[in-house]
Design a protein around this motif. Structure first.
Motif, PDB file in Angstrom:
ATOM      1  N   ASN A  13     -96.016  51.338 157.005  1.00 33.75           N
ATOM      2  CA  ASN A  13     -94.661  51.595 156.512  1.00 33.75           C
ATOM      3  C   ASN A  13     -94.499  51.252 155.029  1.00 33.75           C
ATOM      4  O   ASN A  13     -93.555  51.702 154.384  1.00 33.75           O
ATOM      5  N   LYS A  14     -95.427  50.448 154.496  1.00 36.31           N
ATOM      6  CA  LYS A  14     -95.369  50.090 153.075  1.00 36.31           C
ATOM      7  C   LYS A  14     -96.081  51.109 152.189  1.00 36.31           C
ATOM      8  O   LYS A  14     -95.924  51.090 150.967  1.00 36.31           O
TER       9      LYS A  14
ATOM     10  N   GLU B 210     -94.694  57.357 151.003  1.00 36.38           N
ATOM     11  CA  GLU B 210     -94.662  58.464 151.957  1.00 36.38           C
ATOM     12  C   GLU B 210     -95.565  59.617 151.545  1.00 36.38           C
ATOM     13  O   GLU B 210     -96.146  60.290 152.395  1.00 36.38           O
TER      14      GLU B 210
ATOM     15  N   THR C 124     -97.506  47.574 160.467  1.00 35.96           N
ATOM     16  CA  THR C 124     -96.495  47.189 159.487  1.00 35.96           C
ATOM     17  C   THR C 124     -96.887  47.666 158.091  1.00 35.96           C
ATOM     18  O   THR C 124     -96.040  48.128 157.309  1.00 35.96           O
TER      19      THR C 124
ATOM     20  N   ARG D  35     -98.951  58.941 152.888  1.00 40.48           N
ATOM     21  CA  ARG D  35     -99.030  58.608 154.306  1.00 40.48           C
ATOM     22  C   ARG D  35     -99.422  59.856 155.087  1.00 40.48           C
ATOM     23  O   ARG D  35     -98.646  60.420 155.850  1.00 40.48           O
TER      24      ARG D  35
END
Length: 635
Positions: free
Chosen positions: A243-244, A247, A240, A250
């Motif tokens: 996703n925070k 981007e 989870t 990431r």
């Protein structure tokens, strides 16, 4: 690479002692945004079982080795996930598609912890898996820092004193008092907190840093945060958190950090899913990620190691030193000496000369396989022309000479170090003298180490305690433990394991069990797998089926997975008790354990007791049948 793929052509699992060491990365980097670290050399501390990198200062005069591979850690406070292969393996299919995989949905795999390399049973793996991926001696040295015995950062001192419930408030007040947060100090603080296994406090610290924006987070910072979330809260919350993450940050570092945590929990399904995600989002596949899959399949399904190697060859991913260590371990566990030598030659052909750790692994496998002459020749090569000039080799060759029962060589090498020994050499010397039966000399090295000053690692106490256990010196062992407590050491899992061996060795099995339970409750520790196996071996030898089954149940409750050796010992208990093991085949089938030759022989042996009982029952029925005959009426 073809030679490496042959590593996976065997499936036998033998008990062996496997060694993993630290390593020095070739490159070094300066930490960013650090005004306090303008001068000196910087060492890149990389934990290869995690997805993040720490940058720490290392003075020119320091000879302290780099942190390196240890074993993967379990999630503290969480049960290891039970998982089966389900999904696709990252590779090309027979049609040549780039993004499809080898279907492994129908494979039945017993998800077990491989024989831990830091325990005597080979589960007792690259997982023994130890609960802490960082060196326990380093952790204790960090503990000394926390007590003020060595200079350390003010930030670390504040965090050590702060109650867990008010970490963020205390940090905020510290900033309001005019203190500055320096990136270099932050990274040192995080490393020390993790050495001490204070994962929850480390997570609160990182959460505060991210929330207050005291630092400009990089991908490595987000990866560190992700790793701590996985340790404290488990894989689901870690996923989870991904996703925070913005981007733009990431990247592959973040995903491979998550992959490493999936591997540490032996979650095959999630690990394969994460690996495929790295490919699907267009990120490069690194050697690190491939090594994680090799480590995973080494533990749960050795047949799939070849699939990873094929994929690495197709995509031109070069093996790392860790890759070669894994492959040598796999070959060594099957006593495939020719295979080990081929891998070493392959390393040299690739321009990667085997380091002292790999050379010591090869020598140890020579010894296990009975190739003493090859072992001695390899040891001479490790020493070089002059062992005095090649001092780093001393701590590696000492225990190996002891394994060959060469006390004269142990003494020769120790004399090189004796005048000014390093701690690693002292520990190796204690173990070596104990191996060759020279208890007095082991004690002498131990006492000399204590007199050098500074708090030594509990490893030294554990090593001497194991020597006492081996020689059944009960009173000496009890005095050592008492001394250990007086000097402020906590009784950890390794010390408990040595205590169990001490008491079981002299026949005090019940006392060993009571001490293990007492110390586990008092110090909040989980006993090692080898501690349970010591009890199981003793109960099997005695034919004590009830207690053997109880130990089996405790192993399950502690989160350890069933393995072949466990079932062998249980069957030996039934065999020595001369009673049949009803339903044992069904139990093995439920645990995904398929009998090897030895297990099949044990099953056949205990089946004879069943047939004996049936025959005795039939004879009894025949002898008593007259009681149930209908009386014949007399006319």
């Amino acid at each position: 690479m073809r030679a490496l793929r042959q590593t996976a052509k065997f499936t036998r699992n033998h008990n062996a002692k496997v060694l993993i060491s630290r390593f020095s990365p070739a490159s070094s980097h300066k930490p960013c945004n650090s005004s306090n670290y303008a001068e000196g050399n910087y060492a890149r501390y990389q934990n290869i079982t995690r997805g993040y990198v720490f940058f720490l200062y290392k003075s020119s005069s320091s000879s302290r080795p780099f942190l390196g591979c240890r074993s993967l850690c379990f999630n503290m406070g969480n049960t290891t996930n039970k998982s089966e292969h389900n999904g696709t393996f990252p590779n090309q299919d027979s049609r040549g598609s780039d993004n499809t995989g080898i279907n492994v949905v129908n494979d039945k795999v017993a998800v077990v912890v491989s024989d831990d390399i830091f325990e005597s049973d080979l589960e007792e793996d690259l997982v023994q898996i130890s609960d802490n991926p960082l060196d326990s001696q380093d952790a204790e040295m960090a503990s000394c820092d926390a007590e003020g015995k060595n200079p350390t950062s003010p930030l670390f001192k504040i965090l050590m004193k702060a109650p867990q419930c008010s970490v963020k408030n205390i940090l905020q007040k510290w900033i309001e008092d005019g203190n500055m947060v320096d990136r270099g100090e932050v990274l040192v603080t995080l490393l020390k907190l993790q050495k001490l296994r204070l994962y929850r406090k480390a997570l609160q610290f990182v959460e505060w840093l991210e929330a207050t924006k005291c630092l400009n987070f990089t991908e490595y910072d987000y990866a560190s945060h992700l790793d701590l979330v996985a340790k404290v809260h488990g894989l689901q919350q870690a996923e989870t958190y991904i996703n925070k993450i913005p981007e733009s940050f990431r990247g592959e570092i973040v995903y491979r950090t998550f992959l490493a945590n999936c591997v540490s929990r032996l979650n095959v399904k999630k690990a394969v899913e994460v690996f495929n995600t790295i490919r699907d989002v267009g990120l490069p596949i690194s050697t690190f990620s491939c090594d994680q899959l090799l480590l995973l399949y080494k533990r749960v399904d050795k047949k799939k190691v070849s699939d990873v190697l094929v994929m690495m060859e197709k995509e031109s991913i070069k093996p790392s030193i860790f890759t070669y260590r894994l492959l040598i371990e796999l070959k060594g566990n099957s006593y495939d000496i020719n295979g080990i030598e081929q891998i070493v030659e392959k390393m040299k052909a690739e321009g990667m000369w085997p380091d002292l750790m790999i050379q010591s692994m090869v020598v140890e496998y020579y010894i296990f396989a009975g190739f003493s002459e090859k072992a001695e020749a390899a040891l001479k090569e490790m020493e070089g022309d002059d062992i005095k000039e090649n001092r780093d080799a001393c701590k590696f060759v000492l225990p190996l000479y002891a394994s060959l029962d060469k006390a004269s060589d142990v003494e020769r090498v120790w004399k090189v170090c004796e005048a000014k020994p390093r701690r690693g050499e002292s520990l190796a010397a204690i173990e070596a003298w104990g191996e060759v039966g020279c208890v007095d000399k082991a004690e002498e090295v131990f006492e000399k180490t204590l007199k050098l000053g500074n708090k030594v690692s509990s490893k030294f106490y554990d090593a001497l305690l194991r020597i006492y256990a081996k020689n059944k010196l009960l009173f000496e062992g009890e005095d050592l433990v008492k001394r250990m407590k007086e000097n402020g050491y906590k009784i950890g899992p390794s010390t408990c394991d040595a205590l169990v061996n001490l008491y079981v060795g002299v026949g005090e099995v019940n006392k060993a069990d009571l001490i293990l339970q007492k110390e586990a409750r008092k110090n909040g520790i989980r006993p090692l797998h080898s501690s349970y196996m010591t009890f199981l071996k003793e109960y099997a030898k005695r034919g004590d089926v009830n207690n053997a089954e109880n130990v089996h149940q405790k192993l399950r409750q502690a989160g350890f997975r069933n393995r072949m050796k466990l079932h062998e010992l249980l069957l030996e208990a039934y065999l020595n008790a001369r009673i049949p093991a009803y339903g044992f085949r069904e139990r093995m089938k439920a645990d995904n354990i398929f009998p090897n030759k030895k297990l099949a022989e044990l099953l056949a042996a205990v089946d004879e007791f069943r047939m004996t009982q049936i025959a005795q029952s039939v004879e009894l029925d025949d002898s008593l049948s007259y009681l149930f005959k209908t009386p014949v009426a007399v006319s």
